[in-house]
Design a protein around this motif. Structure first.
Motif, PDB file in Angstrom:
ATOM      1  N   MET A 153      36.146  18.601 -15.015  1.00 37.15           N
ATOM      2  CA  MET A 153      36.295  19.979 -15.421  1.00 37.15           C
ATOM      3  C   MET A 153      35.832  20.507 -14.128  1.00 37.15           C
ATOM      4  O   MET A 153      37.034  21.191 -13.214  1.00 37.15           O
ATOM      5  N   ALA A 154      35.503  20.216 -13.044  1.00 37.59           N
ATOM      6  CA  ALA A 154      35.205  20.560 -11.904  1.00 37.59           C
ATOM      7  C   ALA A 154      36.172  20.489 -11.122  1.00 37.59           C
ATOM      8  O   ALA A 154      36.855  21.299  -9.880  1.00 37.59           O
ATOM      9  N   GLY A 155      36.959  19.311 -10.836  1.00 36.73           N
ATOM     10  CA  GLY A 155      38.163  18.515 -10.036  1.00 36.73           C
ATOM     11  C   GLY A 155      39.474  19.628 -10.699  1.00 36.73           C
ATOM     12  O   GLY A 155      40.372  20.004  -9.929  1.00 36.73           O
ATOM     13  N   ALA A 156      39.693  19.837 -11.556  1.00 33.15           N
ATOM     14  CA  ALA A 156      40.539  20.595 -12.646  1.00 33.15           C
ATOM     15  C   ALA A 156      39.983  22.015 -11.458  1.00 33.15           C
ATOM     16  O   ALA A 156      41.941  22.785 -11.062  1.00 33.15           O
ATOM     17  N   TYR A 157      39.697  22.834 -11.377  1.00 35.59           N
ATOM     18  CA  TYR A 157      38.941  23.940 -11.082  1.00 35.59           C
ATOM     19  C   TYR A 157      39.727  23.755  -9.580  1.00 35.59           C
ATOM     20  O   TYR A 157      39.770  24.474  -8.845  1.00 35.59           O
ATOM     21  N   LEU A 198      41.571  26.386  -7.038  1.00 36.61           N
ATOM     22  CA  LEU A 198      40.747  26.643  -6.241  1.00 36.61           C
ATOM     23  C   LEU A 198      41.094  26.608  -4.713  1.00 36.61           C
ATOM     24  O   LEU A 198      40.644  27.479  -3.592  1.00 36.61           O
ATOM     25  N   THR A 199      41.460  25.940  -4.441  1.00 34.89           N
ATOM     26  CA  THR A 199      41.508  25.087  -2.501  1.00 34.89           C
ATOM     27  C   THR A 199      43.032  26.169  -2.208  1.00 34.89           C
ATOM     28  O   THR A 199      42.259  27.172  -1.230  1.00 34.89           O
ATOM     29  N   PRO A 200      43.867  27.082  -3.644  1.00 35.15           N
ATOM     30  CA  PRO A 200      44.532  27.972  -2.304  1.00 35.15           C
ATOM     31  C   PRO A 200      43.663  29.057  -2.336  1.00 35.15           C
ATOM     32  O   PRO A 200      44.397  30.113  -1.229  1.00 35.15           O
ATOM     33  N   LEU A 201      43.010  29.484  -2.921  1.00 34.40           N
ATOM     34  CA  LEU A 201      41.967  31.110  -2.861  1.00 34.40           C
ATOM     35  C   LEU A 201      40.732  30.796  -1.447  1.00 34.40           C
ATOM     36  O   LEU A 201      40.589  31.051  -1.024  1.00 34.40           O
ATOM     37  N   SER A 230      40.472  39.151  -9.816  1.00 32.94           N
ATOM     38  CA  SER A 230      41.740  39.261 -10.785  1.00 32.94           C
ATOM     39  C   SER A 230      42.373  38.178 -10.852  1.00 32.94           C
ATOM     40  O   SER A 230      43.707  37.463 -11.321  1.00 32.94           O
ATOM     41  N   GLN A 231      42.267  37.182  -9.639  1.00 37.36           N
ATOM     42  CA  GLN A 231      42.986  36.080  -9.300  1.00 37.36           C
ATOM     43  C   GLN A 231      42.723  35.167 -10.131  1.00 37.36           C
ATOM     44  O   GLN A 231      43.199  33.908 -10.880  1.00 37.36           O
ATOM     45  N   ALA A 232      41.159  34.902 -10.650  1.00 37.04           N
ATOM     46  CA  ALA A 232      40.557  34.406 -10.138  1.00 37.04           C
ATOM     47  C   ALA A 232      40.436  34.001 -12.455  1.00 37.04           C
ATOM     48  O   ALA A 232      40.647  33.306 -13.073  1.00 37.04           O
ATOM     49  N   ALA A 233      40.923  35.566 -12.724  1.00 48.20           N
ATOM     50  CA  ALA A 233      41.342  35.680 -14.239  1.00 48.20           C
ATOM     51  C   ALA A 233      42.468  34.199 -14.211  1.00 48.20           C
ATOM     52  O   ALA A 233      43.080  34.135 -15.421  1.00 48.20           O
ATOM     53  N   SER A 234      43.385  34.485 -14.003  1.00 47.89           N
ATOM     54  CA  SER A 234      44.346  33.752 -14.092  1.00 47.89           C
ATOM     55  C   SER A 234      44.871  32.494 -13.744  1.00 47.89           C
ATOM     56  O   SER A 234      45.249  31.778 -14.998  1.00 47.89           O
ATOM     57  N   LEU A 235      43.490  32.022 -13.272  1.00 42.96           N
ATOM     58  CA  LEU A 235      42.578  30.065 -12.637  1.00 42.96           C
ATOM     59  C   LEU A 235      42.376  30.213 -14.537  1.00 42.96           C
ATOM     60  O   LEU A 235      43.354  28.763 -14.138  1.00 42.96           O
ATOM     61  N   GLN A 236      42.433  30.645 -14.541  1.00 47.90           N
ATOM     62  CA  GLN A 236      41.109  30.515 -16.232  1.00 47.90           C
ATOM     63  C   GLN A 236      42.257  29.988 -17.233  1.00 47.90           C
ATOM     64  O   GLN A 236      42.339  29.004 -18.065  1.00 47.90           O
TER      65      GLN A 236
END
Length: 154
Positions: free
Chosen positions: A22-26, A30-33, A106-112
């Motif tokens: 899960m951490a790896g998927a996130y 997250l890397t682009p952010l 808002s960017q994080a919400a779309s990531l999820q």
């Protein structure tokens, strides 16, 4: 039973593998952010309620100050949070989101949502997994009432 010590039979390994996966998927998302997964977790807490002390963040994230302080310094360097020493108690440091840090929500919400879609699991399955994981953590953090039975594969 001899098979009880096989790695694939261990709950501890299944949970460890799930957490790392899960951490790896996130992390990939997250890397682009410019964020790491632990930094993202700090931001999640601050998006819920801004202006938390380091102690409150540590308690919420189950992290000690030695682990949390470098995360907060890096988030401050990135311009996402600011740290302020409280005048009433010089030892207390409050962490606040900057405008930039608040804007990442808002960017994080779309990531999820993207990650949820990638998992190909139903909302019900994900909700059940969440409930079971939370129950497990609560039980594991409570003082042990006795010796686990051999059937407890932990």
């Amino acid at each position: 039973m001899e098979g009880d010590l096989r790695l694939e039979n261990q709950l501890c390994f299944a949970l460890y593998d799930a957490a790392r996966t899960m951490a790896g998927a996130y992390q990939a998302a997250l890397t682009p952010l410019g964020l790491t997964y632990p930094q993202f977790l700090v931001l999640l807490v601050l998006w819920e309620e801004d202006c938390r002390t380091v102690s409150q963040l540590g308690s919420r994230l189950h992290l000690d100050s030695g682990t949390l302080s470098p995360l907060l310094k890096r988030l401050e360097t990135l311009g996402l949070v600011e740290r302020r020493r409280e005048s009433q108690d010089g030892r207390a440091v409050t962490i606040r989101l900057t405008e930039r840090g608040a804007g990442l929500k808002s960017q994080a919400a779309s990531l999820q949502g993207d990650l949820r879609d990638h998992l190909a699991m139903s909302d019900e399955e994900l909700a059940a997994l969440h409930v079971l994981a939370a129950r497990f953590c609560t039980a594991a953090r409570s003082p042990m009432g006795g010796t686990p039975s051999p059937a407890d594969h932990t």
